[in-house]
Design a protein around this motif. Structure first.
Motif, PDB file in Angstrom:
ATOM      1  N   GLU A 279       0.944  -1.162  -0.092  1.00  0.00           N
ATOM      2  CA  GLU A 279      -0.043   0.173   0.043  1.00  0.00           C
ATOM      3  C   GLU A 279       1.053   1.327   0.104  1.00  0.00           C
ATOM      4  O   GLU A 279       1.744   1.316   0.879  1.00  0.00           O
ATOM      5  CB  GLU A 279      -0.848   0.087   1.046  1.00  0.00           C
ATOM      6  N   GLY A 280       0.691   2.124  -0.835  1.00  0.00           N
ATOM      7  CA  GLY A 280       1.260   3.303  -0.984  1.00  0.00           C
ATOM      8  C   GLY A 280       2.747   3.244  -1.644  1.00  0.00           C
ATOM      9  O   GLY A 280       3.385   4.200  -1.985  1.00  0.00           O
ATOM     10  N   GLU A 281       2.972   2.093  -2.149  1.00  0.00           N
ATOM     11  CA  GLU A 281       4.123   1.862  -3.034  1.00  0.00           C
ATOM     12  C   GLU A 281       3.987   1.272  -4.280  1.00  0.00           C
ATOM     13  O   GLU A 281       4.199   0.164  -4.581  1.00  0.00           O
ATOM     14  CB  GLU A 281       5.224   0.979  -2.285  1.00  0.00           C
ATOM     15  N   PRO A 282       3.319   1.941  -5.390  1.00  0.00           N
ATOM     16  CA  PRO A 282       2.905   1.325  -6.571  1.00  0.00           C
ATOM     17  C   PRO A 282       3.763   0.650  -7.262  1.00  0.00           C
ATOM     18  O   PRO A 282       3.593  -0.320  -8.216  1.00  0.00           O
ATOM     19  CB  PRO A 282       2.127   2.479  -7.294  1.00  0.00           C
ATOM     20  N   ARG A 283       5.033   1.299  -7.145  1.00  0.00           N
ATOM     21  CA  ARG A 283       6.132   0.611  -8.255  1.00  0.00           C
ATOM     22  C   ARG A 283       7.006  -0.524  -7.192  1.00  0.00           C
ATOM     23  O   ARG A 283       8.041  -1.086  -7.920  1.00  0.00           O
ATOM     24  CB  ARG A 283       7.025   1.760  -8.659  1.00  0.00           C
ATOM     25  N   LEU A 284       6.935  -0.837  -6.129  1.00  0.00           N
ATOM     26  CA  LEU A 284       7.553  -1.742  -5.398  1.00  0.00           C
ATOM     27  C   LEU A 284       6.593  -2.858  -4.883  1.00  0.00           C
ATOM     28  O   LEU A 284       5.344  -2.590  -4.378  1.00  0.00           O
ATOM     29  CB  LEU A 284       8.119  -1.093  -4.276  1.00  0.00           C
ATOM     30  N   ARG A 285       7.326  -3.918  -4.893  1.00  0.00           N
ATOM     31  CA  ARG A 285       6.189  -5.248  -4.591  1.00  0.00           C
ATOM     32  C   ARG A 285       7.296  -6.277  -3.858  1.00  0.00           C
ATOM     33  O   ARG A 285       8.590  -6.121  -3.865  1.00  0.00           O
ATOM     34  CB  ARG A 285       5.409  -5.823  -5.552  1.00  0.00           C
ATOM     35  N   ILE A 286       6.561  -7.261  -3.163  1.00  0.00           N
ATOM     36  CA  ILE A 286       7.371  -8.194  -2.577  1.00  0.00           C
ATOM     37  C   ILE A 286       7.095  -9.728  -3.288  1.00  0.00           C
ATOM     38  O   ILE A 286       5.884 -10.082  -3.275  1.00  0.00           O
ATOM     39  CB  ILE A 286       6.961  -8.464  -1.217  1.00  0.00           C
TER      40      ILE A 286
ATOM     41  N   SER B 116      16.517   2.256   0.182  1.00  0.00           N
ATOM     42  CA  SER B 116      15.485   2.910  -0.029  1.00  0.00           C
ATOM     43  C   SER B 116      14.190   2.252   0.150  1.00  0.00           C
ATOM     44  O   SER B 116      13.311   2.636   0.341  1.00  0.00           O
ATOM     45  CB  SER B 116      15.368   3.650  -1.309  1.00  0.00           C
ATOM     46  N   SER B 117      14.164   0.806   0.614  1.00  0.00           N
ATOM     47  CA  SER B 117      12.969   0.169   0.572  1.00  0.00           C
ATOM     48  C   SER B 117      13.201  -0.851   1.826  1.00  0.00           C
ATOM     49  O   SER B 117      12.724  -1.823   2.029  1.00  0.00           O
ATOM     50  CB  SER B 117      12.873  -0.729  -0.617  1.00  0.00           C
ATOM     51  N   LEU B 118      13.978  -0.247   2.932  1.00  0.00           N
ATOM     52  CA  LEU B 118      14.074  -1.125   4.156  1.00  0.00           C
ATOM     53  C   LEU B 118      12.651  -1.398   4.696  1.00  0.00           C
ATOM     54  O   LEU B 118      12.661  -2.176   5.322  1.00  0.00           O
ATOM     55  CB  LEU B 118      15.065  -0.427   5.188  1.00  0.00           C
ATOM     56  N   HIS B 119      11.837  -0.337   4.720  1.00  0.00           N
ATOM     57  CA  HIS B 119      10.726  -0.560   5.380  1.00  0.00           C
ATOM     58  C   HIS B 119       9.746  -1.450   4.737  1.00  0.00           C
ATOM     59  O   HIS B 119       9.156  -2.144   5.289  1.00  0.00           O
ATOM     60  CB  HIS B 119       9.808   1.026   5.226  1.00  0.00           C
ATOM     61  N   ILE B 120      10.166  -2.100   3.571  1.00  0.00           N
ATOM     62  CA  ILE B 120       9.388  -2.889   2.773  1.00  0.00           C
ATOM     63  C   ILE B 120      10.085  -4.530   3.540  1.00  0.00           C
ATOM     64  O   ILE B 120       9.306  -5.381   3.590  1.00  0.00           O
ATOM     65  CB  ILE B 120       9.774  -3.235   1.494  1.00  0.00           C
ATOM     66  N   ASP B 121      11.499  -4.374   3.804  1.00  0.00           N
ATOM     67  CA  ASP B 121      11.951  -5.368   4.547  1.00  0.00           C
ATOM     68  C   ASP B 121      11.248  -5.727   5.983  1.00  0.00           C
ATOM     69  O   ASP B 121      11.162  -7.034   6.298  1.00  0.00           O
ATOM     70  CB  ASP B 121      13.558  -5.404   4.891  1.00  0.00           C
ATOM     71  N   LEU B 122      10.657  -4.829   6.653  1.00  0.00           N
ATOM     72  CA  LEU B 122       9.812  -4.842   7.799  1.00  0.00           C
ATOM     73  C   LEU B 122       8.671  -5.528   7.457  1.00  0.00           C
ATOM     74  O   LEU B 122       8.365  -6.412   8.323  1.00  0.00           O
ATOM     75  CB  LEU B 122       9.732  -3.539   8.456  1.00  0.00           C
ATOM     76  N   ILE B 123       7.951  -5.103   6.370  1.00  0.00           N
ATOM     77  CA  ILE B 123       6.700  -5.595   6.059  1.00  0.00           C
ATOM     78  C   ILE B 123       6.954  -7.225   5.952  1.00  0.00           C
ATOM     79  O   ILE B 123       6.163  -8.128   6.438  1.00  0.00           O
ATOM     80  CB  ILE B 123       6.264  -4.904   4.849  1.00  0.00           C
TER      81      ILE B 123
END
Length: 287
Positions: free
Chosen positions: A213-220, A247-254
């Motif tokens: 959510e809020g990151e349309p160009r990044l996914r896991i 720049s995407s360490l918050h996605i690692d948290l998710i």
């Protein structure tokens, strides 16, 4: 997209940017050693056999000058007047390396995964080591990108240094869309099949994607077999920012909160650089 725009939306990443800027300022004062280009004909057989460039005896890339650059960078950071976790750990590393013969070779061996090398603060050594080594190897990486046939290296590890990918990128349009893997160590990008896990090589039936959510160009993208995941940039034009890993360490948290495992080689592994760079992020980073 600029770094400032990204940080305005993700202010909790500012400490990592400040760290990188501080190290880059110090690295400017370290002279870049000349690197000898490999003889590509000598390396060709190893390339076709899946031997990464820096591991090939036939390519014979001398990494010791890059290791010496890393030692000089550590020495410069250790000599600074500040008293914080970075300077304290740099001083400990510098003291260890000063007492070590062939420090440049020791650092190079550590960066290529030699487990017999056990320096203090190995996470910081990897970060500073690859920062310096990347500057040294830049001409080789560029020449290697131009020389190699991407269709002959559809492997899950980096063709330059042998590391597992830190991120992925989807480029082009269907039906000919491609997936590129991105090395978080030496910065190489290479093509890999879209239908297999880059960690355990399970097929597409075991792969899934998680939108953010809020990151349309990044996914896991993750694998149900090994539980490994890979952050994926879906697009083109902002590679320098969105494939930078920090720049995407918050996605690692998710991903961590969903029970997924970071199997990728990264210079920003949790706990490797001072205060834990993932779990010290505020709660809003996981939204």
């Amino acid at each position: 997209m600029t770094q400032d725009t990204w940080l305005a939306a993700h202010p909790y990443l500012r400490p990592l940017v400040d760290l990188s800027a501080h190290v880059d300022r110090a690295a400017v004062y370290v002279a870049v050693a000349n690197v000898r280009m490999p003889d590509w004909d000598d390396y060709r057989a190893d390339f076709l056999a899946g031997v990464s460039l820096l591991s090939s005896g036939h390519a014979a890339v001398d990494l010791e000058p890059g290791g010496r650059m890393a030692a000089a960078l550590i020495e410069r950071l250790a000599a600074g007047p500040s008293r914080d976790w970075l300077s304290d750990q740099a001083r400990a590393l510098d003291a260890e390396l000063r007492d070590s013969p062939h420090a440049g070779r020791r650092i190079a061996d550590c960066l290529l995964g030699d487990e017999a090398v056990t320096p203090p603060f190995p996470g910081l050594l990897r970060y500073l080591g690859w920062t310096a080594m990347g500057r040294y190897l830049r001409p080789v990486v560029r020449a290697f990108d131009a020389w190699r046939n991407e269709d002959r290296w559809l492997r899950r590890y980096c063709p330059t240094c042998g590391s597992l990918p830190a991120m992925a990128q989807l480029v082009g349009a269907d039906p000919g869309r491609k997936r590129l893997l991105s090395c978080g160590c030496c910065g190489t990008r290479w093509q890999f099949t879209r239908t297999a896990c880059p960690f355990c090589e399970a097929d597409s039936q075991r792969l899934a994607s998680l939108a953010i959510e809020g990151e349309p160009r990044l996914r896991i993208d993750h694998c149900e077999s090994c539980r490994g995941y890979l952050k994926t940039y879906d697009g083109e034009g902002d590679e320098g920012l969105l494939l930078a890993d920090w720049s995407s360490l918050h996605i690692d948290l998710i991903a961590h909160d969903r029970g997924l495992q970071r199997l990728a080689a990264s210079l920003f592994d949790p706990g490797a650089l001072g205060p834990d760079p993932v779990h010290s992020l505020p709660a809003e980073a996981a939204r």
